[in-house]
Scaffold this motif. Structure first.
Motif, PDB file in Angstrom:
ATOM      1  N   LEU A 140       0.830  -1.210   0.000  1.00  0.00           N
ATOM      2  CA  LEU A 140       0.000   0.000   0.000  1.00  0.00           C
ATOM      3  C   LEU A 140       0.862   1.256   0.000  1.00  0.00           C
ATOM      4  CD1 LEU A 140      -2.834  -1.039   2.489  1.00  0.00           C
ATOM      5  CD2 LEU A 140      -2.958  -0.896   0.007  1.00  0.00           C
ATOM      6  N   ALA A 141       2.013   1.200   0.654  1.00  0.00           N
ATOM      7  CA  ALA A 141       2.929   2.348   0.634  1.00  0.00           C
ATOM      8  C   ALA A 141       3.496   2.557  -0.768  1.00  0.00           C
ATOM      9  CB  ALA A 141       4.059   2.128   1.632  1.00  0.00           C
ATOM     10  N   ASN A 142       3.775   1.448  -1.481  1.00  0.00           N
ATOM     11  CA  ASN A 142       4.332   1.547  -2.835  1.00  0.00           C
ATOM     12  C   ASN A 142       3.341   2.143  -3.828  1.00  0.00           C
ATOM     13  OD1 ASN A 142       6.806   0.496  -2.088  1.00  0.00           O
ATOM     14  ND2 ASN A 142       6.202  -1.625  -2.526  1.00  0.00           N
ATOM     15  N   VAL A 143       2.033   1.953  -3.569  1.00  0.00           N
ATOM     16  CA  VAL A 143       1.029   2.486  -4.497  1.00  0.00           C
ATOM     17  C   VAL A 143       0.363   3.742  -3.928  1.00  0.00           C
ATOM     18  CG1 VAL A 143       0.575   0.245  -5.585  1.00  0.00           C
ATOM     19  CG2 VAL A 143      -0.751   0.924  -3.570  1.00  0.00           C
ATOM     20  N   ASN A 144       1.002   4.350  -2.921  1.00  0.00           N
ATOM     21  CA  ASN A 144       0.522   5.613  -2.336  1.00  0.00           C
ATOM     22  C   ASN A 144      -0.898   5.488  -1.771  1.00  0.00           C
ATOM     23  OD1 ASN A 144       2.899   7.060  -3.014  1.00  0.00           O
ATOM     24  ND2 ASN A 144       2.155   7.264  -5.133  1.00  0.00           N
ATOM     25  N   ARG A 145      -1.133   4.421  -1.021  1.00  0.00           N
ATOM     26  CA  ARG A 145      -2.418   4.219  -0.366  1.00  0.00           C
ATOM     27  C   ARG A 145      -2.213   4.071   1.148  1.00  0.00           C
ATOM     28  NH1 ARG A 145      -4.262   5.871  -4.364  1.00  0.00           N
ATOM     29  NH2 ARG A 145      -5.881   4.961  -5.719  1.00  0.00           N
ATOM     30  N   ASN A 146      -1.417   4.994   1.723  1.00  0.00           N
ATOM     31  CA  ASN A 146      -1.152   4.919   3.156  1.00  0.00           C
ATOM     32  C   ASN A 146      -2.411   5.130   3.986  1.00  0.00           C
ATOM     33  OD1 ASN A 146       1.703   4.500   3.041  1.00  0.00           O
ATOM     34  ND2 ASN A 146       1.931   6.623   2.368  1.00  0.00           N
ATOM     35  N   GLU A 147      -3.341   5.944   3.466  1.00  0.00           N
ATOM     36  CA  GLU A 147      -4.582   6.176   4.211  1.00  0.00           C
ATOM     37  C   GLU A 147      -5.417   4.896   4.309  1.00  0.00           C
ATOM     38  OE1 GLU A 147      -5.573   6.910  -0.096  1.00  0.00           O
ATOM     39  OE2 GLU A 147      -3.882   7.203   1.267  1.00  0.00           O
ATOM     40  N   LEU A 148      -5.301   4.031   3.292  1.00  0.00           N
ATOM     41  CA  LEU A 148      -6.026   2.758   3.343  1.00  0.00           C
ATOM     42  C   LEU A 148      -5.418   1.845   4.409  1.00  0.00           C
ATOM     43  CD1 LEU A 148      -8.179   0.852   2.336  1.00  0.00           C
ATOM     44  CD2 LEU A 148      -6.651   0.175   0.465  1.00  0.00           C
ATOM     45  N   TRP A 149      -4.108   1.893   4.566  1.00  0.00           N
ATOM     46  CA  TRP A 149      -3.477   1.084   5.606  1.00  0.00           C
ATOM     47  C   TRP A 149      -3.943   1.530   6.990  1.00  0.00           C
ATOM     48  CZ3 TRP A 149      -1.788  -3.119   7.309  1.00  0.00           C
ATOM     49  CH2 TRP A 149      -1.026  -3.191   8.479  1.00  0.00           C
ATOM     50  N   GLU A 150      -4.098   2.825   7.200  1.00  0.00           N
ATOM     51  CA  GLU A 150      -4.596   3.321   8.482  1.00  0.00           C
ATOM     52  C   GLU A 150      -6.006   2.809   8.734  1.00  0.00           C
ATOM     53  OE1 GLU A 150      -2.805   4.813  10.698  1.00  0.00           O
ATOM     54  OE2 GLU A 150      -1.064   4.771   9.351  1.00  0.00           O
ATOM     55  N   LEU A 151      -6.811   2.775   7.671  1.00  0.00           N
ATOM     56  CA  LEU A 151      -8.184   2.267   7.806  1.00  0.00           C
ATOM     57  C   LEU A 151      -8.161   0.780   8.158  1.00  0.00           C
ATOM     58  CD1 LEU A 151     -11.287   2.406   7.436  1.00  0.00           C
ATOM     59  CD2 LEU A 151     -10.914   1.999   4.997  1.00  0.00           C
ATOM     60  N   LEU A 152      -7.330   0.005   7.473  1.00  0.00           N
ATOM     61  CA  LEU A 152      -7.262  -1.433   7.722  1.00  0.00           C
ATOM     62  C   LEU A 152      -6.730  -1.720   9.129  1.00  0.00           C
ATOM     63  CD1 LEU A 152      -5.804  -2.662   4.305  1.00  0.00           C
ATOM     64  CD2 LEU A 152      -8.156  -2.903   5.108  1.00  0.00           C
ATOM     65  N   ARG A 153      -5.740  -0.967   9.557  1.00  0.00           N
ATOM     66  CA  ARG A 153      -5.145  -1.195  10.875  1.00  0.00           C
ATOM     67  C   ARG A 153      -6.128  -0.905  11.995  1.00  0.00           C
ATOM     68  NH1 ARG A 153       0.314   1.909  12.621  1.00  0.00           N
ATOM     69  NH2 ARG A 153      -1.155   3.646  12.561  1.00  0.00           N
ATOM     70  N   SER A 154      -7.044   0.015  11.750  1.00  0.00           N
ATOM     71  CA  SER A 154      -8.038   0.357  12.779  1.00  0.00           C
ATOM     72  C   SER A 154      -9.275  -0.537  12.707  1.00  0.00           C
ATOM     73  CB  SER A 154      -8.460   1.826  12.622  1.00  0.00           C
ATOM     74  OG  SER A 154      -9.099   2.031  11.369  1.00  0.00           O
ATOM     75  N   ASN A 155      -9.334  -1.391  11.703  1.00  0.00           N
ATOM     76  CA  ASN A 155     -10.500  -2.263  11.537  1.00  0.00           C
ATOM     77  C   ASN A 155      -9.996  -3.693  11.344  1.00  0.00           C
ATOM     78  OD1 ASN A 155     -12.779  -3.716  10.439  1.00  0.00           O
ATOM     79  ND2 ASN A 155     -13.730  -1.726  10.033  1.00  0.00           N
ATOM     80  N   SER A 156      -9.922  -4.450  12.432  1.00  0.00           N
ATOM     81  CA  SER A 156      -9.321  -5.790  12.393  1.00  0.00           C
ATOM     82  C   SER A 156     -10.096  -6.750  11.487  1.00  0.00           C
ATOM     83  CB  SER A 156      -9.242  -6.358  13.811  1.00  0.00           C
ATOM     84  OG  SER A 156     -10.531  -6.421  14.389  1.00  0.00           O
ATOM     85  N   GLU A 157     -11.429  -6.626  11.436  1.00  0.00           N
ATOM     86  CA  GLU A 157     -12.216  -7.521  10.594  1.00  0.00           C
ATOM     87  C   GLU A 157     -11.904  -7.302   9.111  1.00  0.00           C
ATOM     88  OE1 GLU A 157     -16.234  -6.722  11.632  1.00  0.00           O
ATOM     89  OE2 GLU A 157     -16.266  -8.193  13.259  1.00  0.00           O
ATOM     90  N   LEU A 158     -11.809  -6.029   8.738  1.00  0.00           N
ATOM     91  CA  LEU A 158     -11.486  -5.721   7.349  1.00  0.00           C
ATOM     92  C   LEU A 158     -10.060  -6.159   7.017  1.00  0.00           C
ATOM     93  CD1 LEU A 158     -12.318  -4.477   4.675  1.00  0.00           C
ATOM     94  CD2 LEU A 158     -11.671  -2.233   5.561  1.00  0.00           C
ATOM     95  N   LEU A 159      -9.145  -5.995   7.953  1.00  0.00           N
ATOM     96  CA  LEU A 159      -7.755  -6.397   7.726  1.00  0.00           C
ATOM     97  C   LEU A 159      -7.658  -7.904   7.517  1.00  0.00           C
ATOM     98  CD1 LEU A 159      -4.755  -5.733   7.613  1.00  0.00           C
ATOM     99  CD2 LEU A 159      -4.676  -5.907  10.114  1.00  0.00           C
ATOM    100  N   GLU A 160      -8.380  -8.686   8.315  1.00  0.00           N
ATOM    101  CA  GLU A 160      -8.351 -10.145   8.162  1.00  0.00           C
ATOM    102  C   GLU A 160      -8.949 -10.571   6.822  1.00  0.00           C
ATOM    103  OE1 GLU A 160      -6.857 -12.464  10.008  1.00  0.00           O
ATOM    104  OE2 GLU A 160      -6.048 -10.708  11.068  1.00  0.00           O
ATOM    105  N   LEU A 161      -9.934  -9.807   6.383  1.00  0.00           N
ATOM    106  CA  LEU A 161     -10.620 -10.176   5.145  1.00  0.00           C
ATOM    107  C   LEU A 161      -9.730  -9.971   3.920  1.00  0.00           C
ATOM    108  CD1 LEU A 161     -13.377 -11.157   4.077  1.00  0.00           C
ATOM    109  CD2 LEU A 161     -13.994  -8.762   3.759  1.00  0.00           C
ATOM    110  N   VAL A 162      -8.857  -8.972   3.946  1.00  0.00           N
ATOM    111  CA  VAL A 162      -8.083  -8.617   2.749  1.00  0.00           C
ATOM    112  C   VAL A 162      -6.699  -9.263   2.736  1.00  0.00           C
ATOM    113  CG1 VAL A 162      -9.296  -6.435   2.526  1.00  0.00           C
ATOM    114  CG2 VAL A 162      -7.128  -6.502   3.766  1.00  0.00           C
ATOM    115  N   ARG A 163      -6.536 -10.367   3.427  1.00  0.00           N
ATOM    116  CA  ARG A 163      -5.234 -11.029   3.448  1.00  0.00           C
ATOM    117  C   ARG A 163      -5.015 -11.925   2.221  1.00  0.00           C
ATOM    118  NH1 ARG A 163      -2.368  -9.939   7.833  1.00  0.00           N
ATOM    119  NH2 ARG A 163      -3.434  -9.358   9.769  1.00  0.00           N
ATOM    120  N   THR A 164      -5.923 -11.866   1.259  1.00  0.00           N
ATOM    121  CA  THR A 164      -5.711 -12.567  -0.009  1.00  0.00           C
ATOM    122  C   THR A 164      -5.534 -11.519  -1.108  1.00  0.00           C
ATOM    123  OG1 THR A 164      -8.086 -12.673  -0.521  1.00  0.00           O
ATOM    124  CG2 THR A 164      -7.143 -14.500   0.732  1.00  0.00           C
TER     125      THR A 164
END
Length: 634
Positions: free
Chosen positions: A253-277
C-alpha cells in the motif's frame, strides 16, 4: 550362376516410408505449435487482466506433503512430514521442478489466495521452456468445473474439453496424450459440483495409473473443500499459498501511495483479516472510496462482508473513468441494466458449469424458458417453410410440395433445440468424396443403361432398328451425362465437413464464418444445377429438336432444383446454425435479458473490469464475482 541382388526397390520403399514419417512429424509439429500459440495467448491475456497482477505480491508458500498420497507411501511406511515454509524468493517453477515433487504438484489456497494466478505464472514459465526446447511438454489449462460424467475416463474428458476450448481435432490431442506431449494444468477442483468431487478425485487417481497419464500435472483447489474429501490425490507434493502478512500489505500500500487505506485497515481488524488474499486486497484498493464503514460494522458474517465489498467494487468500477471503445457512437447502458445482463450471463454460465463464454456457443435449450422455446421452434419452422415452399411446389406440385415444405419446417423446427453446429471452415476428404462418387455413379449408370436398352428395344420393335439404337444411345448419353454431373456435385459436397476454426480472435466470429460458408455452398449448388440444366437442354435439343425450348426448360429446371438443394446444403453447412443463433438472440433481446449488440456489451464489461477477454472468449475476473452477480437482487 551367381545371383545378383538389387536393393533399389527396397531403398525406394525405405525412402518413401521415411518421407511419410517426416511429413507426419512435420504435421504433428505444426499442430503442437498451434496449441502452444493458443496457450501462450491465453496465459498472457489472463495474466494481463488479472487483478492479482495489478497489485502483484510475491506470495509466501508452505510445503504440505501430507495433503497428497504418493504411490510409494503405501509400501514404505514413513512418518507424516510436517508443513515446511518455502523461501519467498523461490519461484513456482523451482517448486514444480523440485526433486521431491518432480512435476506432480497440487496448489492449495483460500478463496482469492492467488491459486489460478500462480498456476498461470507457472504456465508462462513452462511455455517459455517449450519455446527454448521443443521436446518439453506443452502446458494446457482446463477448468474441472464441467466434469460430471462418472462413466467417462479422465483422459477422454480432457480430450473433449481441449477440443471444445482450443478447437483442434480430438485425434491430435489424443496423439499428444499418447506421446506424453501435454502437461495438463487442471484448475478449480473445488468448482466441481459437490456430489461429483470425490468421484473426480478417484478418476484423476485412476488416470495417473493409466497408460495415457501425463508425465507432469498441476491441480488447483481451495484448501477448505479439498480437506473435506476422504480421498487424496496421488501426487508427489502440495503447496499452500499463505495469507498476506501485515508487513506485505503495508509495504504494498505504501508503494502504491495508499497509506490512508493502511490506516483504515489497521483500525479495523475484521477488514484487515478479510483482505489477506490478493484478490480481496486488490478489490479493496479499487473500491475503498465506496465502502461504508457504518454498513460494514452492521454485518455479522464473512459472507456478508464479502458481499458488501463486492458491491462497493462494482459501484467503483461504474464510477471509474476509462477509455470507451465499445460504445463510441451509442449510449452506454445504464448501471442497473448492466448488472441485470451480467446477472443473466452469470446464471447461464453457472447452469452449464462454464467458466468461459463464447457468444456463438449460446444454446436455446438452456438460455430459453419454456414459453420462449415454443416461440423459438415456431419461428424457425415458419422461416424454413417459407424458404422451401416455392421450389418444392414447382418440383412436386402445389399440394404435395406444400406438405413437404411444412414437414421440413416442423422437423427442423423441433430439431432446432439441439446444439448449434457451426461450419466456420471446411475440411475436404478425397476418400469420402471418392466413396460418395462411386456409390452414386455405378448403380445409377447400371440403371440408366438398362433403361436405355429397354427403351431402345421397344423403339426397335415399334419403329425401326435405327430409331431404337439412336434412342438407346440418346438416353444413355443424356442421362449418363446428367448423373455424372450429379455424382461429381454430390461427391464434392459429401467430401466436405464443416468444422470450427482453430483460433477465434473476435466475438461471434464463428457465426459470421458459418454465414459466409452457407452462402458459398448454396450458390455453388445453384450454379451447378443451372449449368447441368443448360447442358441437358442443349443435348436434348440437339437430339430431339426445339433447342430453345429444351434449353430454357433445362435452365429453369436446373435453377429450381439448384435452389432446393442449395438451401439443403446451405443449411447443413452453417445456414441452419445462423438461423438458430439469429432467432435465439432476437428472442433474448426482445425479452430484455441480453442486449442486441452482445459483443459490444461484453467488451464494455471488460473495460469496466467485470470480465476478462481472451480472443473471442469471455470470463468473469474471478469465480467469486460471477457467483456474486448470479445471487444479486436487482
Amino acid at each position: 550362376m551367381t545371383r545378383k541382388y538389387d536393393n533399389r526397390g527396397r531403398d525406394q520403399i525405405n525412402i518413401e516410408n521415411g518421407n511419410v514419417l517426416l511429413q507426419n512429424q512435420s504435421a504433428q509439429n505444426q499442430n503442437e505449435q498451434l496449441i502452444l500459440r493458443k496457450v501462450n495467448l491465453e496465459v498472457n491475456s489472463r495474466l494481463e487482466d488479472s487483478l492479482h497482477n495489478r497489485i502483484f505480491v510475491n506470495l509466501d508458500k508452505q510445503s504440505q506433503p501430507e495433503q497428497v498420497e504418493r504411490l510409494w507411501d503405501t509400501q514404505i511406511k514413513i512418518g507424516a512430514k510436517a508443513p515446511a515454509p518455502i523461501s519467498t524468493n523461490t519461484s513456482i517453477l523451482e517448486v514444480f521442478e523440485r526433486s521431491d515433487i518432480a512435476g506432480h504438484l497440487l496448489i492449495l489456497g483460500n478463496l482469492g489466495a492467488g491459486k489460478t494466478t500462480t498456476m498461470l505464472d507457472l504456465a508462462k514459465s513452462l511455455v517459455e521452456k517449450v519455446e527454448q526446447d521443443s521436446d518439453e511438454p506443452i502446458p494446457v489449462i482446463i477448468n474441472l468445473s464441467s466434469w460430471k460424467n462418472l462413466r467417462q475416463s479422465m483422459s477422454e474428458w480432457l480430450i473433449e474439453e481441449l477440443n471444445s476450448k482450443y478447437k483442434i481435432s480430438k485425434d491430435i490431442f489424443r496423439k499428444c496424450l499418447e506421446d506424453k506431449r501435454l502437461l495438463p494444468m487442471l484448475d478449480g477442483l473445488d468448482e466441481v459440483k459437490p456430489e461429483f468431487q470425490e468421484s473426480c478425485i478417484d478418476a484423476i487417481n485412476l488416470w495417473l495409473n493409466d497408460e495415457l497419464c501425463p508425465l507432469f500435472i498441476v491441480i488447483c483447489s481451495r484448501q477448505e473443500e479439498y480437506a473435506n474429501h476422504q480421498t487424496q490425490l496421488n501426487l508427489n507434493g502440495a503447496i499452500l499459498l499463505e495469507a498476506l502478512t501485515d508487513n506485505q500489505i503495508q509495504s504494498y500500500l505504501a508503494n502504491v501511495n495508499r497509506n490512508e487505506l493502511w490506516e483504515l485497515l489497521r483500525s479495523n481488524s475484521e477488514l484487515l483479516e478479510l483482505v489477506r488474499t490478493p484478490l480481496l486486497l486488490s478489490i479493496t484498493i479499487l473500491s475503498y472510496n465506496e465502502l461504508s464503514l457504518d454498513e460494514w460494522h452492521k454485518q455479522n458474517s464473512t459472507k456478508n462482508l464479502i458481499k458488501l465489498l463486492l458491491d462497493a467494487y462494482i459501484q467503483a468500477m461504474f464510477r471509474r473513468k476509462f477509455r470507451n471503445v465499445s460504445y463510441i457512437n451509442d449510449t452506454l447502458p445504464a448501471d442497473k441494466q448492466t448488472k441485470y445482463w451480467l446477472k443473466f450471463l452469470a446464471l447461464q454460465m453457472g447452469k452449464e458449469s462454464q467458466t468461459e463464454f463464447l457468444v456463438e456457443k449460446m444454446h436455446p435449450s438452456t438460455w430459453l424458458l419454456n414459453t420462449s422455446k415454443i416461440i423459438y421452434r415456431f419461428i424457425i419452422g415458419l422461416i424454413l417453410f417459407l424458404l422451401f415452399v416455392m421450389p418444392i411446389r414447382v418440383i412436386f406440385g402445389d399440394i404435395l410440395g406444400s406438405i413437404m415444405a411444412l414437414s421440413i419446417g416442423l422437423v427442423l423446427g423441433y430439431a432446432s433445440m439441439l446444439e448449434i453446429k457451426l461450419a466456420e471452415t471446411f475440411d475436404w476428404s478425397f476418400t469420402k468424396a471418392k466413396k460418395s462418387f462411386l456409390s452414386w455413379f455405378i448403380p445409377s449408370m447400371i440403371i440408366i443403361i438398362l433403361v436405355g436398352i429397354i427403351v431402345g428395344i421397344v423403339d426397335w420393335i415399334r419403329y425401326s432398328p435405327i430409331h431404337g439404337v439412336l434412342m438407346m444411345f440418346a438416353i444413355i448419353l443424356i442421362l449418363g451425362f446428367f448423373i455424372s454431373l450429379m455424382a461429381i456435385f454430390s461427391s464434392v459436397i459429401d467430401g466436405l465437413d464443416g468444422m470450427e476454426i482453430a483460433l477465434k480472435t473476435i466475438p461471434n466470429q464463428g457465426i459470421w464464418k458459418s454465414a459466409n460458408n452457407a452462402l458459398f455452398t448454396s450458390l455453388f449448388c445453384v450454379l451447378t444445377f443451372g449449368i447441368t440444366g443448360l447442358s441437358i437442354g442443349l443435348c436434348g435439343g440437339m437430339l430431339f429438336g426445339e433447342i430453345l425450348d429444351k434449353m430454357s426448360f433445362g435452365i429453369i429446371a436446373g435453377l429450381v432444383y439448384g435452389l432446393f438443394f442449395g438451401l439443403m446444403v446451405g443449411l447443413k453447412f452453417g445456414g441452419f446454425a445462423c438461423i438458430q443463433h439469429f432467432i435465439l438472440r432476437t428472442i433474448l433481446s426482445c425479452n430484455r435479458v441480453i442486449p442486441w449488440n452482445y459483443a459490444g456489451f461484453l467488451n464494455y464489461c471488460t473495460e469496466r473490469l467485470f470480465l476478462q477477454r481472451v480472443g473471442g472468449r469471455y470470463r468473469f475476473i474471478h469465480r467469486l464475482l460471477q457467483e456474486h452477480f448470479a445471487e444479486m437482487e436487482i
